[in-house]
Design a protein around this motif. Structure first.
Motif, mmCIF file in Angstrom:
data_model
loop_
_atom_site.group_PDB
_atom_site.id
_atom_site.type_symbol
_atom_site.label_atom_id
_atom_site.label_comp_id
_atom_site.label_asym_id
_atom_site.label_seq_id
_atom_site.Cartn_x
_atom_site.Cartn_y
_atom_site.Cartn_z
ATOM 1 N N LYS A 226 0.733 -0.978 -0.218
ATOM 2 C CA LYS A 226 -0.098 0.004 0.016
ATOM 3 C C LYS A 226 1.037 1.340 -0.077
ATOM 4 N N ALA A 227 2.034 1.646 0.535
ATOM 5 C CA ALA A 227 2.656 2.540 0.999
ATOM 6 C C ALA A 227 3.324 2.705 -0.246
ATOM 7 N N TYR A 228 3.982 1.446 -1.093
ATOM 8 C CA TYR A 228 4.592 1.603 -2.495
ATOM 9 C C TYR A 228 3.528 2.238 -3.278
ATOM 10 N N VAL A 229 2.388 1.900 -3.837
ATOM 11 C CA VAL A 229 1.542 2.354 -4.109
ATOM 12 C C VAL A 229 1.345 4.142 -4.150
ATOM 13 N N ALA A 230 1.081 4.474 -3.055
ATOM 14 C CA ALA A 230 1.097 5.466 -2.885
ATOM 15 C C ALA A 230 2.020 6.618 -2.927
ATOM 16 N N LEU A 231 3.260 5.957 -2.569
ATOM 17 C CA LEU A 231 4.380 6.268 -3.092
ATOM 18 C C LEU A 231 4.335 6.828 -4.773
ATOM 19 N N ALA A 232 4.346 5.748 -5.546
ATOM 20 C CA ALA A 232 3.992 5.763 -6.999
ATOM 21 C C ALA A 232 3.167 6.542 -7.771
ATOM 22 N N ASP A 233 2.072 6.837 -7.414
ATOM 23 C CA ASP A 233 1.038 8.169 -7.258
ATOM 24 C C ASP A 233 1.566 8.969 -6.845
ATOM 25 N N ARG A 234 2.108 9.121 -5.965
ATOM 26 C CA ARG A 234 2.391 10.786 -5.515
ATOM 27 C C ARG A 234 3.566 11.304 -6.042
ATOM 28 N N LEU A 235 4.512 10.475 -6.665
ATOM 29 C CA LEU A 235 5.811 10.982 -7.628
ATOM 30 C C LEU A 235 5.489 11.168 -9.122
#
Length: 451
Positions: A226-235
């Motif tokens: 979940k953290a990975y997907v959120a970080l990718a979306d943020r970037l």
């Protein structure tokens, strides 16, 4: 050596193909030659004999000359260039915009296809897998061999299958590792990256969770994911500038680095450190350790004299777009991308998105038919959690070859099987190359724990 640019006209214009050899030290035990291809598509293979030799036992090295080559259009074999602005492969993997739109992807795909057609010209249609396989048979003839053995990895498995389809009478023992399904080239093969990433990603997420005190992305696989997907979306929405460089880390680069580091088990520790560095960068508080990791990940190798910087990217397109026709239906790509984004958040819609292949010239010929006919002379090596050529494509090639092939499936992650932690797989591979022994039934192996 010289090969025809167009194999339909063997006396027409020729191009050069570079070949290398490490000869057996014991000619009296020599069985023949073992051609090697590292895949890519479009990776150079001249150095592969030297890379493989230290991993092979004397029983193999005594029996075979190891033969490397740069395939046509690649490296030192008449390299082509589309004069792409991004010489890496990153622009070629079409992640949609942060809102899911593919409008920019359509524009880039059309422009890239036109640029390749203009830069390379009419010759572009001759740089295909089938013509590369025909070059291999001319290498066989130049070496004075009635038959050749072959070891192909990744895309090299498709090249090997095509060679076997065209020249079954000249094929000896064939090892295919990390397999492409010949019935899926190339759009349907790329679509399997969804399941490949879903199967492989938890290996890295589990490692990150076990180091939550230093990585800080979560204490279990679900939280890290979940953290990975959120970080990718943020970037995607807000690229993060890297201090002291002109580089800004965006979602595409973040996902591409992840994909690359998932290919090997030994690079998983670097991957989770990269995730931490990316999170710190996005938060505006990168440490000196983060900068060191980012520098390691994004370090460029020295330019190779005589080889265009965009050579691999250009030939990647020539092969994937020139081997087989792709759909020209933009709406179809948009729908596939939207569906993928919902079903497979790790890949964010990329595998179903539009490629330059949608605007490419018509293929020179139909794909070579790969069948189950012929001698039983192929060994397939396949990891269960391979993000590049997933389990399903390895099983697809297994079904296509039928009784012709032996199959070794390994409960391991990553793209490579031999010399990657499974004594069972290694022993079976060596036995096949030295004695021609294939497992009577599909073999399922485990990998020893790596520390």
């Amino acid at each position: 050596m010289k090969v025809p640019l167009d194999h339909r006209h063997p006396d027409g214009r020729s191009i050069s193909v570079a070949v290398s050899r490490i000869a057996t030290a014991k000619p009296g035990k020599r069985r023949g030659v073992l051609l090697l291809n590292p895949g890519g598509p479009a990776l150079e293979g001249l150095d592969m004999p030297g890379q493989m030799a230290p991993t092979l036992p004397a029983s193999v090295l005594d029996q075979y000359d190891l033969i490397g080559f740069d395939p046509r259009g690649v490296g030192h074999s008449a390299p082509i260039s589309c004069h792409l602005s991004d010489p890496s492969l990153s622009d070629l993997f079409p992640y949609p915009a942060a809102d899911g739109s593919i409008t920019a992807n359509v524009t880039l795909a059309r422009t890239t296809a036109q640029q390749c057609a203009s830069a390379v010209g009419a010759d572009l249609e001759f740089f295909t897998t089938a013509n590369t396989a025909r070059d291999l048979d001319l290498i066989r003839q130049a070496l004075g061999e009635k038959k050749v053995s072959y070891w192909g990895q990744s895309y090299g498995t498709y090249l090997g299958a095509v060679y076997r389809g065209l020249f079954p009478e000249h094929t000896d023992r064939m090892v295919l590792e990390g397999n492409v399904d010949p019935n899926k080239v190339w759009a349907r093969q790329s679509a399997t990256w969804n399941t490949g990433m879903a199967a492989r990603f938890p290996d890295a997420a589990r490692l990150a969770a076990s180091h939550h005190d230093t990585i800080g992305l979560g204490t279990d696989v679900a939280k890290v994911t979940k953290a990975y997907v959120a970080l990718a979306d943020r970037l995607d929405r807000t690229p993060a500038p890297a201090p002291g460089t002109k580089l800004s880390l965006n979602g595409v680069m973040f996902r591409q680095v992840t994909y690359g580091l998932l290919l090997h088990n030994e690079t998983l520790p670097t991957l989770i450190q990269f995730w931490k560095a990316a999170a710190d960068l996005a938060a505006g508080k990168p440490s000196s350790e983060d900068s060191a990791v980012l520098g390691q990940v994004f370090a460029d190798g020295p330019p190779e004299p005589g080889v265009p910087a965009d050579n691999q990217a250009s030939m990647f397109l020539a092969l994937t777009c020139g081997d087989v026709a792709w759909s020209h239906d933009v709406a179809k790509y948009a729908a596939a991308t939207a569906a993928d984004r919902k079903a497979w958040p790790l890949t964010a819609g990329m595998p179903g998105n539009i490629w330059p292949c949608a605007f490419w010239h018509a293929p020179l010929e139909a794909p070579v038919k790969v069948t189950s006919q012929g001698a039983r002379d192929v060994l397939l090596l396949q990891n269960r959690r391979d993000n590049a050529t997933p389990w399903e494509t390895g099983r697809g090639l297994r079904r296509t070859l039928g009784s012709r092939a032996g199959f070794v499936g390994v409960d391991n992650g990553g793209h490579y099987v031999y010399h990657a932690g499974s004594t069972c797989a290694d022993t079976t591979t060596v036995a096949f190359l030295t004695d021609g022994k294939l497992p009577a039934k599909d073999l399922h192996c485990t990998a020893e724990p790596q520390h």
